[in-house]
Structures are given as structure tokens and as C-alpha cells.
Design a protein around this motif. Structure first.
Motif, mmCIF file in Angstrom:
data_model
loop_
_atom_site.group_PDB
_atom_site.id
_atom_site.type_symbol
_atom_site.label_atom_id
_atom_site.label_comp_id
_atom_site.label_asym_id
_atom_site.label_seq_id
_atom_site.Cartn_x
_atom_site.Cartn_y
_atom_site.Cartn_z
ATOM 1 N N VAL A 110 0.841 -1.206 0.000
ATOM 2 C CA VAL A 110 0.000 0.000 0.000
ATOM 3 C C VAL A 110 0.876 1.257 0.000
ATOM 4 O O VAL A 110 0.636 2.192 -0.766
ATOM 5 N N ILE A 111 1.902 1.249 0.845
ATOM 6 C CA ILE A 111 2.787 2.424 0.921
ATOM 7 C C ILE A 111 3.497 2.632 -0.419
ATOM 8 O O ILE A 111 3.575 3.749 -0.932
ATOM 9 N N GLN A 129 1.060 4.047 -2.866
ATOM 10 C CA GLN A 129 0.808 5.489 -2.626
ATOM 11 C C GLN A 129 1.956 6.333 -3.157
ATOM 12 O O GLN A 129 1.747 7.365 -3.782
ATOM 13 N N ARG A 130 3.182 5.866 -2.911
ATOM 14 C CA ARG A 130 4.350 6.630 -3.389
ATOM 15 C C ARG A 130 4.386 6.656 -4.913
ATOM 16 O O ARG A 130 4.683 7.681 -5.526
ATOM 17 N N THR A 155 1.787 9.053 -6.243
ATOM 18 C CA THR A 155 2.232 10.447 -6.099
ATOM 19 C C THR A 155 3.281 10.768 -7.155
ATOM 20 O O THR A 155 3.254 11.830 -7.780
ATOM 21 N N LYS A 189 3.220 13.593 -10.100
ATOM 22 C CA LYS A 189 4.275 14.589 -10.264
ATOM 23 C C LYS A 189 4.865 14.526 -11.668
ATOM 24 O O LYS A 189 5.177 15.553 -12.266
ATOM 25 N N GLU A 224 13.536 29.127 5.506
ATOM 26 C CA GLU A 224 12.671 27.981 5.825
ATOM 27 C C GLU A 224 12.260 27.203 4.572
ATOM 28 O O GLU A 224 11.818 26.059 4.658
ATOM 29 N N GLU A 272 15.403 24.114 1.713
ATOM 30 C CA GLU A 272 15.461 22.707 1.330
ATOM 31 C C GLU A 272 14.635 22.428 0.085
ATOM 32 O O GLU A 272 15.014 21.649 -0.776
ATOM 33 N N ALA A 278 14.260 20.597 -4.529
ATOM 34 C CA ALA A 278 13.347 19.509 -4.877
ATOM 35 C C ALA A 278 12.923 19.699 -6.325
ATOM 36 O O ALA A 278 12.817 20.820 -6.806
ATOM 37 N N CYS A 302 5.498 21.463 -3.919
ATOM 38 C CA CYS A 302 4.031 21.396 -3.852
ATOM 39 C C CYS A 302 3.418 22.654 -3.262
ATOM 40 O O CYS A 302 2.249 22.916 -3.429
ATOM 41 N N SER A 303 4.204 23.402 -2.499
ATOM 42 C CA SER A 303 3.572 24.504 -1.789
ATOM 43 C C SER A 303 3.928 25.873 -2.346
ATOM 44 O O SER A 303 3.235 26.833 -2.101
ATOM 45 N N GLU A 304 5.026 25.997 -3.053
ATOM 46 C CA GLU A 304 5.445 27.303 -3.539
ATOM 47 C C GLU A 304 5.461 27.284 -5.063
ATOM 48 O O GLU A 304 5.992 26.382 -5.679
ATOM 49 N N ARG A 361 21.670 19.398 -7.214
ATOM 50 C CA ARG A 361 21.697 18.627 -5.974
ATOM 51 C C ARG A 361 22.078 17.168 -6.249
ATOM 52 O O ARG A 361 22.942 16.598 -5.581
ATOM 53 N N ARG A 379 3.679 11.768 3.039
ATOM 54 C CA ARG A 379 2.497 11.182 2.370
ATOM 55 C C ARG A 379 1.260 11.941 2.845
ATOM 56 O O ARG A 379 0.730 11.682 3.918
ATOM 57 N N GLN A 416 12.666 16.375 4.313
ATOM 58 C CA GLN A 416 12.042 17.622 3.847
ATOM 59 C C GLN A 416 11.888 17.692 2.331
ATOM 60 O O GLN A 416 10.934 18.274 1.832
ATOM 61 N N THR A 417 12.846 17.101 1.607
ATOM 62 C CA THR A 417 12.767 17.216 0.138
ATOM 63 C C THR A 417 11.591 16.417 -0.418
ATOM 64 O O THR A 417 11.175 16.645 -1.545
ATOM 65 N N GLU A 450 5.199 16.544 1.652
ATOM 66 C CA GLU A 450 4.001 16.808 0.837
ATOM 67 C C GLU A 450 2.962 17.666 1.536
ATOM 68 O O GLU A 450 2.048 18.166 0.895
ATOM 69 N N GLY A 509 1.589 20.795 2.997
ATOM 70 C CA GLY A 509 1.898 22.216 2.837
ATOM 71 C C GLY A 509 1.711 23.030 4.107
ATOM 72 O O GLY A 509 1.012 22.619 5.047
ATOM 73 N N GLU A 515 0.118 25.713 4.382
ATOM 74 C CA GLU A 515 -1.272 26.190 4.476
ATOM 75 C C GLU A 515 -2.119 25.192 5.269
ATOM 76 O O GLU A 515 -2.947 25.569 6.095
#
Lengths: 366, 167
Positions: free
Chosen positions: A129-130, A133-134, A137, A141, A306, A309, A313, A317-319, A333, B87, B120-121, B124, B126, B128
Motif C-alpha cells: 500500500v505504501i 501510494q508513493r 504520487t 508529479k 525555511e 530545502e 526539490a 508542492c507549496s510554492e 543537488r 504522504r 524535507q525534500t 508533501e 503544505g 497552508e
């Protein structure tokens, strides 16, 4: 002890069960012989006639006896199982409460091979399952990456097509020449994007499968940096960004020269993209005890530490930031870490950002 | 001495057992070994000068193969929700689990440990999302059973919440 009860107790002991019978007022007493595991973990309860002091011995069992009590009160054929638990360091047990002819019974079983099999199946299932899931994802991506690559290439291709269409309508040879030059630049940009993508995936494959038969890497930092500076010179001139370099000397590092040149070019391009027109990018090389430190200072907007890191990548996902930048730094890297080096980012506040690389020195005997 | 039962709750593979092993024995292993059933450990912690014995119930991950047995939560003073920061789905699933736990034990204190902070890399979850949960009053810590970062804090913060006088 009645003979029948003793015989039953002996059977359970042989099977590795501990059989307890509830006696009024409220106590559990071992029936028959104690199995070896019981003597080991709760020797007091394993003695003939001793009561099982649950609250002192096992918080798990103490909790289970509440469910067991309800089962005994209900009577009949009802039974309740505790589910497996680990007592001590690795003793796997399971308890069952039931009533037999009105007698409240508690059976505690040391779990054996069947449980090991069940555990192995669960382990495999959960690992699967893990992994799924990976993989899922990673596929999402990759889809985003493909979309970004297609977008980047479509932009450059659009410039080529526009230039060619204009050439078709143009009669002035000078203007035609200029349009051809623009088309050529757009084609080169497309080629660069393709190279960048191939770099990332080639190095990922190398990091996964190693570099069979590859000779010991060795590069002279000064030579490699000169080549990298030459490669980006025209881009810097076009944007009017000043490029200064200091601290050169003969320094050998244990890194493949071709990869190192790509890393330098990528970091110089990254600095150029971040720095506004008319600004400055500074490169500094310093020899350390066993390593060589390179610093690339740009004049771009501050990137807070912050998120440092995440800069390296492949996907963030967030920026939101240009995918080309992400790929450039991700490649750096991978390439640097493959040769046991380090790469990082330090904020210079309002002055900009510093990307630094620490490379292992080359020692022929290593 | 004060004794408090704390349950470790989350879906499988998020690092509940590793967090307990790091906290109780200061050890870590990269190898994933699934928990089937329950493992109970104890550790004495001093929180603001008060000694408290934590009875840690490491419960098997709640997933399609094994459901969380709510009877194990009986008498719990608080719980640590654990999700794997690499995850996102483990946090989504955790919210469902938390709703069931809340129904079973009521509004007892809890903290959320977003584990595997050393990766950290590959992260997933966020900022927010974290801010959103914090705004709902959740106490969230980034933890790494591998490096030990945030682990002691997760247990001591929860203990502090358990020892705080009830309003």
C-alpha cells in the motif's frame, strides 16, 4: 483440584495456553499447570493457587477484563477476544474470555506460527500500500512535469513558428536575417530545455544504479569555472548583469568535470534569472582543509531560509516557481550529492541569495 | 506518582512505533516492521517539576486490513495523532480516524505529530494545511524519529496539557 479440571489444564499447558477460572469474589486463578511463558513473565501468577493480579501485571489485560466482564455477565455461548498484544519485549499474546457451564474462563494464548504468518501477510500488504501510494504520487508529479516541459517547449516552438511566418512575408534581407536569428535563439532554448530534462533523468538513473566502470572523477575547479563562465557570458551581456569571480587557484576536486561544468552553468543561470537587469552576480572560490567551497551570490529577491530545502526539490508542492529553475537546482543537488558534496542556500537578506557548493578534494589514493 | 495513559494513533507506516522507540529507548531503525495489535511501554517524564509516568499504548495502524479497536482507547488521558509528512494521504486518513476517536473518548487533549521531518525534500504537507489545522486549535509538531527532532517535545507538550488544571 478436581481431576477433570486438572486434565483440561494440562492439555492447555501443552498447547501453550494459560487457563484461568474466575472465582468469587472477583479473582482469576490458574487452572492446571502454567505454561513456560507464564512462568517467565508473571512467575507469581504461575504458582499453584495464586491469583492473577491483573492491575499490577498488565495494563492491557486490565483493560480487556472490562470487556471480559460483560461477556461473562451475558453468559451463554458468547466469547470475546482481546486481539494480539505484546507483553514484555516480544511475547505475543491473545486472550479470550468465555463462559463454560456458567464458569467464567479466561484463556491466554502465546501466539505462534499462525500469527507469524498473519503478521507477514499484513507486513507485505502494508508495504505494498505504501509503495502504491508513493508510486501514485510520483506518477502525478511526472504528469505535472510533462505538462511543464510541454509548456516550456511550446513557448520556444511558438517563437520559431512566428519568426518563420514573418520571414515568409518579409522582403527586406536585413529584417529576414534578424528573424532567422530569433528563430535560431528559440531553437537553442528548446535544445537547452531538452538537455536539462535529460540531465535530470540521466543523473537520477546514475544515482539509482551507480556508474559501473567509471574512472575516479577528477576536475580542476579553475578550468571548469572558466568554461562555465564562457558558456553564460553572452546571456549575462544581453541582460546587462555584471559577473565577477574571485579566489581562483589550482584546486582539484573529486567530481566529474562534465557534471561539474553543468552544475556551474546551472547555478550561474539561476543567479542570472534571479538578478534584475543592471545587477551583479559574484562567484567566489575558497580552498578549505579537505574541501573546496564555491559561493554564487545573486541580487534577486530574498528567499527565506525555511524554504531553502525545497529549492532543490524537483517539484515544490507549496510554492509556485518556474519549473525550469526547479529542474536546474534539482540537477545540481543530484550531481553534487552523487560525488559526496553538499549544496545549499543562504539568504543574504535584501542583498539577495547565496547558493553554495562544497566539493570533496581530490586525493589520488582515495 | 501520577500515571497517564497515552495512545499513539494513525494509519500504518507513519512511524508511531518509531516515535515510541525513540522516546523510550532512544533508538531508531530504518526498517519498517508493522505493528499487529498493541505494544505498551512506560516512561517517567518530568514536566515543569512534576514526575508523571506515561503509559504509552502503541496501537496498530488503522487501515483497510485492521481497524482501530476503540476499546483500546478506554481510559486514555490523551493521544498523539501521527501522520507521515511525506504522504499527504496519511493526514487525510488521520482526520477520519480522529473523528472516530473523538466520538469514543470525548474531548481529551491530543497533539499532532507530522513525522519524518528529516525527509524535507519529499515533504508533501503544505504550510497552508498546517496553518489551517493550527487555526482549529490543533497543537502540531514536526517530528523525526530518525533524528529525534521534536519527539521529546511532542510527549512533554501533551503531558503538560494533561497536567494543566481543567477549566
Amino acid at each position: 483440584m478436581p481431576a477433570r479440571e486438572s486434565a483440561i489444564g494440562a492439555v492447555f499447558e501443552t498447547l501453550g495456553f494459560a487457563l484461568f477460572l474466575r472465582e468469587e469474589p472477583g479473582g482469576l486463578k490458574l487452572a492446571g499447570e502454567a505454561p513456560a511463558w507464564l512462568k517467565e513473565i508473571w512467575p507469581g501468577a504461575a504458582q499453584s493457587g495464586a491469583m492473577l493480579e491483573v492491575s499490577e501485571l498488565s495494563p492491557f489485560l486490565e483493560n480487556f477484563l472490562i470487556d471480559a466482564g460483560e461477556c461473562w455477565t451475558a453468559g451463554g455461548t458468547s466469547r470475546v477476544k482481546s486481539g494480539p498484544w505484546i507483553e514484555g519485549t516480544d511475547l505475543e499474546l491473545e486472550a479470550t474470555a468465555l463462559s463454560v457451564n456458567g464458569q467464567a474462563v479466561l484463556l491466554i494464548e502465546q501466539l505462534g506460527k499462525d500469527f507469524e504468518t498473519r503478521k507477514a501477510v499484513l507486513q507485505k500488504a502494508r508495504e505494498t500500500v505504501i509503495a502504491y501510494q508513493r508510486l501514485n504520487t510520483e506518477m502525478q508529479k511526472k504528469e505535472i512535469l510533462l505538462h511543464c516541459i510541454a509548456e516550456d517547449m511550446t513557448g520556444a516552438l511558438g517563437n520559431v513558428i512566428t519568426s518563420l511566418r514573418l520571414i515568409e512575408l518579409e522582403h527586406d534581407p536585413l529584417k529576414t536575417r534578424r528573424l532567422l536569428e530569433l528563430a535560431m535563439l528559440a531553437t537553442q532554448e528548446q535544445q537547452n530545455i531538452i538537455h536539462r530534462v535529460l540531465d535530470v533523468f540521466a543523473d537520477e538513473l546514475e544515482s539509482l544504479y551507480g556508474r559501473a566502470g567509471k574512472n575516479q572523477a577528477d576536475a580542476e575547479v579553475h578550468d571548469v569555472m572558466q568554461r562555465a563562465l564562457g558558456a553564460v557570458q553572452s546571456e549575462y551581456q544581453e541582460k546587462r548583469v555584471r559577473l565577477t569571480a574571485s579566489g581562483f587557484g589550482t584546486l582539484r576536486v573529486a567530481v566529474d568535470a562534465g557534471h561539474l561544468e553543468r552544475v556551474f552553468v546551472n547555478l550561474l543561470e539561476n543567479a542570472l534569472h534571479a538578478t534584475p537587469a543592471g545587477g551583479e552576480v559574484k562567484v567566489r572560490i575558497e580552498a578549505e582543509a579537505d574541501t573546496v567551497l564555491l559561493q554564487f551570490d545573486d541580487g534577486g529577491a530574498e528567499i527565506h531560509e525555511e524554504v531553502s530545502e525545497k529549492l532543490f526539490a524537483k517539484f515544490d508542492c507549496s510554492e509556485a516557481r518556474p519549473q525550469a529553475t526547479a529542474l536546474r537546482l534539482h540537477f545540481c543537488r543530484i550531481a553534487i550529492e552523487n560525488c559526496n558534496g553538499e549544496i545549499g542556500h543562504t539568504s543574504l537578506g535584501t542583498a539577495g541569495n547565496r547558493f553554495w557548493v562544497r566539493l570533496p578534494g581530490f586525493h589520488p589514493a582515495q | 506518582m501520577i500515571q497517564k495513559k497515552i495512545c499513539m494513533i494513525g494509519t500504518s507506516g507513519v512511524g508511531k512505533t518509531s516515535l515510541v522507540a525513540r522516546f523510550v529507548s532512544s533508538i531508531f531503525s530504518d526498517k519498517y516492521l508493522t505493528t499487529v495489535g498493541v505494544k505498551i511501554d512506560k516512561k517517567v517524564l518530568t514536566v515543569d517539576g512534576t514526575n508523571v509516568t506515561l503509559v504509552l499504548w502503541d496501537l496498530a495502524g488503522d487501515d483497510d486490513f485492521q481497524r482501530l479497536q476503540l476499546s483500546y482507547l478506554r481510559g486514555t488521558a490523551g493521544y498523539i495523532l501521527v501522520a507521515d509528512g511525506t504522504r499527504q494521504i496519511t493526514l487525510d486518513q488521520l482526520l477520519d480516524i480522529q473523528a472516530r476517536v473523538m466520538e469514543a473518548v470525548g474531548p481529551v487533549p491530543f497533539v499532532l505529530a507530522l513525522n519524518k521531518a528529516d525527509l524535507q525534500t519529499q515533504w508533501e504537507i503544505g504550510k497552508e494545511r498546517i496553518e489551517q489545522l493550527t487555526a482549529q486549535g490543533w497543537h502540531i509538531l514536526l517530528t523525526s524519529a530518525k533524528t529525534g527532532a521534536g519527539v521529546e517535545e511532542a510527549f512533554s507538550d501533551l503531558s503538560r496539557m494533561l497536567l494543566a488544571p481543567k477549566p
